[in-house]
Design an enzyme around this catalytic site. Structure first.
Site, PDB file in Angstrom:
ATOM      1  N   GLU A   1       0.834  -1.204   0.000  1.00 28.22           N
ATOM      2  CA  GLU A   1       0.000   0.000   0.000  1.00 28.22           C
ATOM      3  C   GLU A   1       0.870   1.256   0.000  1.00 28.22           C
ATOM      4  O   GLU A   1       0.550   2.247  -0.664  1.00 28.22           O
ATOM      5  CB  GLU A   1      -0.934  -0.011   1.208  1.00 28.22           C
TER       6      GLU A   1
ATOM      7  N   GLU B   1      -4.270  -9.061   3.429  1.00 24.22           N
ATOM      8  CA  GLU B   1      -5.109  -8.793   4.599  1.00 24.22           C
ATOM      9  C   GLU B   1      -6.323  -9.713   4.690  1.00 24.22           C
ATOM     10  O   GLU B   1      -6.756 -10.071   5.790  1.00 24.22           O
ATOM     11  CB  GLU B   1      -5.568  -7.328   4.580  1.00 24.22           C
TER      12      GLU B   1
END
Length: 676
Positions: A93, A113
């Site tokens: 990210e 995730e």
């Protein structure tokens, strides 16, 4: 140029101090007129492998990752992420927040995730679809799959693959961007014509319709229709809620439990023996699966089978599996040829004389296995490890037939052995530490999850599963029907209900075991005759077209059979049981109590080294839902008083022959529990 190195060994996890350091360095670079561009790269073996999971059970410390990414995007100078090793989760990210991304050829990137019960929380669901489209982003976010550098380049997840020095290549890329910004968040989502609905449906199915998967899909799709600032805020809000959810906590528990189990109570620090040449005895389903797992991992394998026809069938099975991998694009023709070339076959055990480790995968019969080990004892070279794939038999009795019991260990694979992740490494009373350490090393080489088990009947997994199935059979005798039990436990999250599993594996396997134990069984112990009656009727499961269910429409289509219900009603009457209805909640709790009670007994007996190991086994080998954490994790999150009362009631219902476990052994918090 400003080159910012992230130095937080061993894997550069994105901790608070890393975030603070990045903010300070970015501010300094932005304020320095002599600096034209910035490169962020990792020191050591990785870029940023992800966030520090230990932070997720607590309020997240400031500054949080979105603030760092905003600083990158707000920086007036271009910022390039130079990736190597792993750039995962928050690390990727962060890279998506940069103006460009360049990677070393061996880099892997991804947003894992979802595999931790969460969603990306720092813009991953918004920036990734702007690079690769909605459908592809749904697939990658929901699967959590790691993507190699070349594939990431083709998809547009990164901009370049560095062929030489990464720092030099990143510096050149950054200087080429000097004077301009290229923010991913400002890009439009490409309309590539892919079927977003099909991608979403596939992700929900693969993710078992869990809430975080649905949330991930919703947020990825919002990238096209919701203003970026609002979409980022919505993503962060859902992330904050999901990271402290019971499911995410259960999965994090397993993450740490699996890591500890792989260390084997310190065995990972013991030097392993050499492991280059691998021998397998038996070319049946299990032996062929073990051999396939080994050649796929790069080991040279000798597969021995005394029956030429059986050997031919085993080799054909192996080659067919490799061919399927080629057809699916997971293996090239050249790699397939190299994999097949690592397999040698023989009809004589003498061919195993030069092997470093030999595993037998023959029929589950003590006399047969001991005969194999006596023969191997006279053939195998000094120091070679002799291992048994037994599921239930006494490893010490097998080792006693050799003159090298220190070299004998158990390696309990799960079928299909080339697919199933769990591997129980069984410690006999004389097993040498370096022999066990080699078992752990083999598991790592094969991509398996090892758990060290003690030499008790059924080891860890089969012992607990036998107790679970036995208590489910008690419920049949007391009033439930197979489809009711299976439906309730599948709704809880088990991959299959116990009676569907029994039909798949075959009722005759456990039947033979019960027959072998009949002479030593406590006559007063409660014994359910239903499975024996079905076996006597020839209902052995899918392979005979009938077991607990009827398979008239094919092996994958089990249906309720009134004949089975009649057998159950007759057995209940003969046992003097007054039948009563069960709710789904009662079925689930009874089954979980049975697992928790047996877990306490297994820990007290030494079958398991730690309580957490039991959760690792049940989740990785027996279909216990990962998002529930395992039976021990479940027990720790129950009200202790109610848990103890219900366990007392369970043992009373089970009657003679069922021991009461000491649940306090399970309930000790992991943070203070001593490990072996």
């Amino acid at each position: 140029m400003a080159v910012l190195f992230i130095d937080n060994p061993p894997v550069n996890a994105g901790s608070r101090t890393v975030r603070e350091g990045l903010l300070a360095a970015l501010a300094a670079a932005a304020a320095d007129p002599a600096i034209a561009a910035v490169v962020i790269m990792g020191d050591g073996r990785s870029f940023i492998s992800g966030s520090d999971l230990k932070e997720f059970d607590l309020p997240l410390a400031e500054p949080q990752l979105p603030a760092v990414i905003r600083a990158i995007e707000d920086c007036p100078k271009p910022v390039v992420a130079a990736l190597h090793g792993a750039a995962l989760g928050g690390g990727f990210e962060l890279a998506l927040g940069c103006d460009a991304r360049i990677a070393a050829p061996t880099t892997v990137v991804g947003l894992p995730e979802a595999s931790l019960g969460m969603i990306p929380g720092a813009g991953g669901t918004q920036r990734l679809p702007r690079l690769i489209g909605i459908a592809r982003a749904i697939d990658l976010v929901c699967s959590g799959r790691r993507v190699a550098a070349e594939e990431a380049l083709r998809d547009g997840m990164i901009d370049q693959v560095a062929t030489g020095d990464l720092r030099a290549a990143a510096t050149a890329l950054a200087l080429g961007l000097a004077g301009r910004k290229s923010r991913v968040i400002e890009r439009a989502v490409p309309n590539d014509g892919a079927d977003e609905g099909a991608a979403a449906a596939a992700a929900l199915k693969a993710g078992r319709n869990r809430p975080h998967i649905a949330a991930a899909i919703r947020h990825v799709r919002a990238a096209r229709s919701v203003p970026a600032a609002q979409a980022l805020a919505d993503e962060r809000a859902d992330f904050q809620g999901l990271r402290v959810s019971p499911e995410a906590k259960a999965i994090r528990h397993l993450f740490f439990a699996e890591r500890e189990a792989a260390r084997g109570g310190g065995l990972n620090k013991v030097p392993a023996r050499p492991l280059a040449r691998f021998g397998v005895v038996g070319a049946g389903t299990m032996g062929a699966g073990i051999a396939l797992a080994a050649i796929q991992a790069g080991l040279r394998v000798v597969l021995v089978e005394q029956d030429p026809a059986a050997l031919q069938r085993g080799v054909a099975t192996i080659k067919a599996q490799i061919a399927r991998r080629v057809e699916s694009g997971r293996l090239t023709e050249a790699d397939a040829a190299a994999t097949n070339a690592r397999l040698a076959t023989a009809l004589d055990l003498q061919a195993l004389a030069d092997c470093d480790l030999i595993v037998e995968g023959v029929v589950e019969d003590l006399a047969f296995k001991t005969a194999v080990f006596r023969a191997l004892d006279g053939i195998a070279k000094p120091g070679a490890i002799l291992s048994s794939n037994t599921s239930y038999l006494d490893l010490d009795a097998i080792a006693a037939t050799t003159d090298r019991p220190q070299d004998v260990i158990g390696l309990h694979f799960f079928s299909p052995a080339h697919v199933m992740r769990l591997l129980e490494v069984v410690r006999g009373k004389d097993s040498a530490e370096d022999a066990l350490a080699t078992g752990l090393a083999l598991a790592n080489r094969l991509g398996k999850q090892p758990v060290v088990a003690g030499n008790w009947f059924g080891f860890i997994g089969n012992r607990l599963y036998a107790a679970y199935r036995r208590h489910c059979e008690f419920m049949l005798e007391e009033g439930a029907l197979p489809q009711e039990v299976d439906k309730a436990l599948e709704a809880f999250g088990f991959a299959m209900g116990p009676f569907a599993v029994t039909d798949l594996s075959g009722l005759d396997i456990a039947w033979r075991m019960r027959q072998q134990q009949a002479s030593t069984r406590d006559p007063a112990a409660r014994y359910v005759t239903i499975p024996d009656r079905l076996c006597e009727m020839g209902r052995l499961g899918r392979k005979t077209g009938a077991g607990y269910y009827s398979y008239a429409d094919g092996p994958g289509h089990g249906t309720h059979d009134p004949e089975v219900e009649a057998v159950i009603l007759a057995a209940s009457a003969d046992a003097g049981r007054t039948r009563h209805a069960f709710t789904a909640e009662e079925i689930i709790r009874r089954a979980l109590l049975a697992l928790a009670n047996e877990a306490a007994l297994a820990l007290a007996d030494g079958a398991a080294m730690t309580a957490d190991d039991i959760d690792v086994v049940l989740v990785n080998g027996y279909g216990f839902p990962r998002w529930a954490g395992g039976p021990v994790h479940w027990a720790r999150n129950e009200d202790p008083g109610r848990l103890i009362r219900d366990c007392d009631a369970l043992v009373t219902l089970a009657g003679p022959g069922t021991r009461r476990g000491d649940l306090s052994l399970l309930l000790t918090p992991p943070s203070v529990r001593a490990r072996g």
